[in-house]
Design a protein around this motif. Structure first.
Motif, PDB file in Angstrom:
ATOM      1  N   GLY A  22      51.052  35.901  38.294  1.00 47.58           N
ATOM      2  CA  GLY A  22      50.014  36.829  38.687  1.00 47.58           C
ATOM      3  C   GLY A  22      49.195  36.267  39.836  1.00 47.58           C
ATOM      4  O   GLY A  22      49.555  35.262  40.455  1.00 47.58           O
ATOM      5  N   ALA A  23      48.075  36.924  40.111  1.00 47.55           N
ATOM      6  CA  ALA A  23      47.197  36.540  41.206  1.00 47.55           C
ATOM      7  C   ALA A  23      45.762  36.501  40.708  1.00 47.55           C
ATOM      8  O   ALA A  23      45.362  37.334  39.892  1.00 47.55           O
ATOM      9  CB  ALA A  23      47.338  37.524  42.366  1.00 47.55           C
ATOM     10  N   VAL A  24      45.002  35.534  41.216  1.00 47.14           N
ATOM     11  CA  VAL A  24      43.641  35.294  40.722  1.00 47.14           C
ATOM     12  C   VAL A  24      42.705  35.112  41.911  1.00 47.14           C
ATOM     13  O   VAL A  24      43.003  34.351  42.848  1.00 47.14           O
ATOM     14  CB  VAL A  24      43.588  34.033  39.831  1.00 47.14           C
ATOM     15  N   LEU A  25      41.566  35.788  41.850  1.00 43.49           N
ATOM     16  CA  LEU A  25      40.526  35.610  42.861  1.00 43.49           C
ATOM     17  C   LEU A  25      39.186  35.429  42.163  1.00 43.49           C
ATOM     18  O   LEU A  25      38.872  36.148  41.213  1.00 43.49           O
ATOM     19  CB  LEU A  25      40.467  36.818  43.803  1.00 43.49           C
ATOM     20  N   VAL A  26      38.414  34.466  42.661  1.00 43.28           N
ATOM     21  CA  VAL A  26      37.068  34.210  42.138  1.00 43.28           C
ATOM     22  C   VAL A  26      36.115  34.138  43.330  1.00 43.28           C
ATOM     23  O   VAL A  26      36.381  33.425  44.303  1.00 43.28           O
ATOM     24  CB  VAL A  26      37.001  32.890  41.342  1.00 43.28           C
ATOM     25  N   GLN A 313      29.763  39.417  37.008  1.00 44.70           N
ATOM     26  CA  GLN A 313      28.553  38.888  36.397  1.00 44.70           C
ATOM     27  C   GLN A 313      27.400  39.199  37.354  1.00 44.70           C
ATOM     28  O   GLN A 313      27.324  38.637  38.454  1.00 44.70           O
ATOM     29  CB  GLN A 313      28.687  37.368  36.175  1.00 44.70           C
ATOM     30  N   PRO A 314      26.509  40.138  36.978  1.00 41.48           N
ATOM     31  CA  PRO A 314      25.584  40.685  37.961  1.00 41.48           C
ATOM     32  C   PRO A 314      24.527  39.721  38.473  1.00 41.48           C
ATOM     33  O   PRO A 314      24.193  39.748  39.660  1.00 41.48           O
ATOM     34  CB  PRO A 314      24.947  41.877  37.226  1.00 41.48           C
ATOM     35  N   GLU A 315      23.976  38.870  37.607  1.00 42.88           N
ATOM     36  CA  GLU A 315      22.895  37.985  38.062  1.00 42.88           C
ATOM     37  C   GLU A 315      23.376  36.997  39.127  1.00 42.88           C
ATOM     38  O   GLU A 315      22.706  36.782  40.143  1.00 42.88           O
ATOM     39  CB  GLU A 315      22.281  37.219  36.875  1.00 42.88           C
ATOM     40  N   ALA A 316      24.522  36.389  38.911  1.00 39.89           N
ATOM     41  CA  ALA A 316      25.051  35.410  39.862  1.00 39.89           C
ATOM     42  C   ALA A 316      26.000  36.034  40.878  1.00 39.89           C
ATOM     43  O   ALA A 316      26.481  35.345  41.771  1.00 39.89           O
ATOM     44  CB  ALA A 316      25.776  34.289  39.107  1.00 39.89           C
ATOM     45  N   ARG A 317      26.266  37.330  40.730  1.00 38.15           N
ATOM     46  CA  ARG A 317      27.209  38.051  41.602  1.00 38.15           C
ATOM     47  C   ARG A 317      28.562  37.324  41.659  1.00 38.15           C
ATOM     48  O   ARG A 317      29.121  37.085  42.720  1.00 38.15           O
ATOM     49  CB  ARG A 317      26.633  38.232  43.007  1.00 38.15           C
ATOM     50  N   VAL A 318      29.076  37.024  40.480  1.00 36.14           N
ATOM     51  CA  VAL A 318      30.399  36.399  40.385  1.00 36.14           C
ATOM     52  C   VAL A 318      31.426  37.469  40.042  1.00 36.14           C
ATOM     53  O   VAL A 318      31.272  38.209  39.059  1.00 36.14           O
ATOM     54  CB  VAL A 318      30.430  35.285  39.321  1.00 36.14           C
ATOM     55  N   ALA A 319      32.467  37.548  40.851  1.00 37.98           N
ATOM     56  CA  ALA A 319      33.598  38.443  40.606  1.00 37.98           C
ATOM     57  C   ALA A 319      34.804  37.602  40.232  1.00 37.98           C
ATOM     58  O   ALA A 319      35.104  36.605  40.905  1.00 37.98           O
ATOM     59  CB  ALA A 319      33.912  39.271  41.843  1.00 37.98           C
ATOM     60  N   VAL A 320      35.489  37.982  39.156  1.00 34.55           N
ATOM     61  CA  VAL A 320      36.751  37.348  38.770  1.00 34.55           C
ATOM     62  C   VAL A 320      37.777  38.457  38.600  1.00 34.55           C
ATOM     63  O   VAL A 320      37.583  39.379  37.809  1.00 34.55           O
ATOM     64  CB  VAL A 320      36.628  36.538  37.469  1.00 34.55           C
ATOM     65  N   ILE A 321      38.871  38.360  39.351  1.00 34.21           N
ATOM     66  CA  ILE A 321      39.929  39.368  39.315  1.00 34.21           C
ATOM     67  C   ILE A 321      41.233  38.668  38.960  1.00 34.21           C
ATOM     68  O   ILE A 321      41.653  37.743  39.668  1.00 34.21           O
ATOM     69  CB  ILE A 321      40.044  40.091  40.667  1.00 34.21           C
ATOM     70  N   VAL A 322      41.827  39.070  37.848  1.00 39.29           N
ATOM     71  CA  VAL A 322      43.107  38.507  37.408  1.00 39.29           C
ATOM     72  C   VAL A 322      44.085  39.659  37.263  1.00 39.29           C
ATOM     73  O   VAL A 322      43.882  40.555  36.434  1.00 39.29           O
ATOM     74  CB  VAL A 322      42.974  37.749  36.068  1.00 39.29           C
ATOM     75  N   LEU A 323      45.147  39.636  38.072  1.00 32.48           N
ATOM     76  CA  LEU A 323      46.176  40.672  38.052  1.00 32.48           C
ATOM     77  C   LEU A 323      47.506  40.021  37.713  1.00 32.48           C
ATOM     78  O   LEU A 323      47.954  39.120  38.429  1.00 32.48           O
ATOM     79  CB  LEU A 323      46.265  41.367  39.424  1.00 32.48           C
ATOM     80  N   ILE A 336      42.154  32.881  31.406  1.00 40.11           N
ATOM     81  CA  ILE A 336      41.987  32.523  32.817  1.00 40.11           C
ATOM     82  C   ILE A 336      40.703  33.137  33.375  1.00 40.11           C
ATOM     83  O   ILE A 336      39.935  32.473  34.081  1.00 40.11           O
ATOM     84  CB  ILE A 336      43.209  32.982  33.631  1.00 40.11           C
ATOM     85  N   SER A 337      40.455  34.403  33.056  1.00 35.51           N
ATOM     86  CA  SER A 337      39.260  35.056  33.597  1.00 35.51           C
ATOM     87  C   SER A 337      37.986  34.351  33.140  1.00 35.51           C
ATOM     88  O   SER A 337      37.039  34.179  33.920  1.00 35.51           O
ATOM     89  CB  SER A 337      39.225  36.531  33.197  1.00 35.51           C
ATOM     90  N   GLN A 338      37.969  33.926  31.888  1.00 35.14           N
ATOM     91  CA  GLN A 338      36.762  33.286  31.362  1.00 35.14           C
ATOM     92  C   GLN A 338      36.658  31.813  31.756  1.00 35.14           C
ATOM     93  O   GLN A 338      35.552  31.282  31.889  1.00 35.14           O
ATOM     94  CB  GLN A 338      36.691  33.485  29.853  1.00 35.14           C
ATOM     95  N   GLN A 339      37.784  31.156  31.980  1.00 31.30           N
ATOM     96  CA  GLN A 339      37.734  29.818  32.566  1.00 31.30           C
ATOM     97  C   GLN A 339      37.164  29.895  33.979  1.00 31.30           C
ATOM     98  O   GLN A 339      36.317  29.075  34.366  1.00 31.30           O
ATOM     99  CB  GLN A 339      39.132  29.198  32.576  1.00 31.30           C
ATOM    100  N   ALA A 340      37.628  30.888  34.741  1.00 32.58           N
ATOM    101  CA  ALA A 340      37.130  31.068  36.104  1.00 32.58           C
ATOM    102  C   ALA A 340      35.639  31.390  36.106  1.00 32.58           C
ATOM    103  O   ALA A 340      34.863  30.819  36.883  1.00 32.58           O
ATOM    104  CB  ALA A 340      37.916  32.185  36.790  1.00 32.58           C
ATOM    105  N   MET A 341      35.227  32.304  35.222  1.00 34.73           N
ATOM    106  CA  MET A 341      33.818  32.687  35.165  1.00 34.73           C
ATOM    107  C   MET A 341      32.953  31.499  34.757  1.00 34.73           C
ATOM    108  O   MET A 341      31.900  31.243  35.356  1.00 34.73           O
ATOM    109  CB  MET A 341      33.632  33.846  34.182  1.00 34.73           C
ATOM    110  N   ALA A 342      33.398  30.763  33.749  1.00 32.29           N
ATOM    111  CA  ALA A 342      32.621  29.617  33.268  1.00 32.29           C
ATOM    112  C   ALA A 342      32.446  28.570  34.360  1.00 32.29           C
ATOM    113  O   ALA A 342      31.328  28.080  34.602  1.00 32.29           O
ATOM    114  CB  ALA A 342      33.295  28.998  32.044  1.00 32.29           C
ATOM    115  N   GLU A 343      33.539  28.233  35.034  1.00 29.28           N
ATOM    116  CA  GLU A 343      33.431  27.186  36.064  1.00 29.28           C
ATOM    117  C   GLU A 343      32.586  27.666  37.241  1.00 29.28           C
ATOM    118  O   GLU A 343      31.785  26.897  37.792  1.00 29.28           O
ATOM    119  CB  GLU A 343      34.822  26.755  36.538  1.00 29.28           C
TER     120      GLU A 343
END
Length: 356
Positions: A22-26, A313-323, A336-343
């Motif tokens: 897949g593809a991942v963007l953070v 995540q609205p406060e930090a404006r973090v986007a995580v996209i996992v396709l 993966i999405s939550q590992q990306a968000m956490a880091e």
């Protein structure tokens, strides 16, 4: 220096071992922290996925249908409080209490596609939006509109039919004109008869990785028939949540909780999710270990060989996209999405899913 070294190390290992495709963007704020693709676009050719590959979004598409309805509301063409029977004629008598609001909040009571007789045949038979609307008219409501929330694709197909009637344009053309073209989303659209260059979906079977070559997205036209890329999805996340798509009033309606007050909690005693219009919200970090508590606006997608998750995540404006173009990678996509968000948020890196 790698912005998300723990995510990069784990995904490199999982991709090399064939455990993730897949593809991942953070992204955080205006900065892209991570953007990579792993695995194959089609098992038959071995062609690799790239960061520009087009994926079927599946149910992530629902937020675009909801946004189209709300955009038409902002333009004075309709209201989410309109009776469905104003737009769908002839209209079943049982639909008299139905509002557009119910269709896009999963509270309509219309039996969903998968809950109907002969779903196996409907699943593989192409259909127009008009035919899908006529199908939905055949069934009684399973509950009083607004009394319950029950995940529902049929409501979004009806909403897409209403978009056509209110805009005077085909659904896909309206999405292009009102949403995608103004934002420069050249790699996003409604999958129709043309070859859109979409990667192949897959599934894990005993014989190995197997292509799924009959998506028939026509039967989820308003609920799951869009395709897009990592970069276009980031454009969309930033624009939608940054106030560049809808009025403040319509955006607030889109992300608020429309579920009944007595909606039960999630599995494991976690607080129930918010059911918005084509979006949900919850503390997804509670589903991994070690967990975290940040609020995320999100939607999943699964259809014909694809598993996706897009979160914001609205406060930090973090986007995580996992396709992912492998239907059986749901646990991987969530982790993966939550590992990306956490880091990206500076939390401890999750090592697994919380199975409670």
């Amino acid at each position: 220096m790698e912005a998300l070294p723990q995510l990069a190390e784990r995904l490199g290992r999982e991709g090399e071992a064939g455990r993730f495709m897949g593809a991942v963007l953070v992204a955080r704020g205006d900065e892209i922290l991570f953007r990579q693709a792993y695995g194959v676009a089609d098992v038959a050719t071995g062609a690799p996925l790239t960061v520009s590959s087009r994926f079927r979004l599946a149910s992530i598409s629902k937020q675009f249908t909801a946004a189209a309805i709300l955009k038409l509301q902002d333009d004075g063409k309709l209201s989410i409080g309109d009776p469905v029977c104003r737009w769908i004629q002839p209209c079943p008598e049982a639909w008299a209490p139905l509002k557009i609001h119910h269709l896009i909040s999963h509270t309509s009571g219309i039996p969903d596609l998968m809950a109907r007789p002969a779903w196996g045949l409907r699943r593989v038979t192409p259909a127009t939006l008009h035919e899908l609307t006529e199908d939905s008219k055949l069934y009684r409501l399973s509950f009083v509109p607004g009394d319950k929330v029950r995940y529902n694709n049929a409501g979004f197909n009806l909403a897409a039919d209403i978009v056509e009637k209110a805009s005077g344009m085909p659904f896909g053309a309206y999405l292009q004109t009102a949403l995608f073209q103004p934002l420069g989303m050249a790699d996003t659209g409604l999958e129709e008869a043309a070859d859109h260059g979409i990667v192949t979906g897959h599934a894990n079977f005993p014989a190995g990785l197997t292509a799924q070559r009959d998506p028939n997205v026509s039967i989820v036209a308003g609920a799951g028939a869009l395709y897009s890329t990592l970069d276009d999805m980031l454009v969309w996340q930033r624009a939608l949540h940054g106030g560049r798509v809808l009025s403040p009033y319509s955006y607030a309606q889109m992300i608020m909780d429309h579920s009944p007050a007595d909606q039960p909690n999630e599995r494991g005693g976690r607080p129930h999710r918010d059911w918005g219009y084509g979006l949900m919200a919850n503390r997804l970090g509670q589903r991994v270990t070690p967990g975290f508590q940040d609020y995320e606006i999100y939607h999943t997608g699964s259809w014909s060989g694809f598993r996706n998750l897009a979160t914001w995540q609205p406060e930090a404006r973090v986007a995580v996209i996992v396709l992912s173009n492998n239907y059986h990678q749901q646990p991987q996509v969530l982790l993966i999405s939550q590992q990306a968000m956490a880091e990206a948020l500076g939390h401890a890196f999750p090592t697994g899913l919380d199975r409670n």
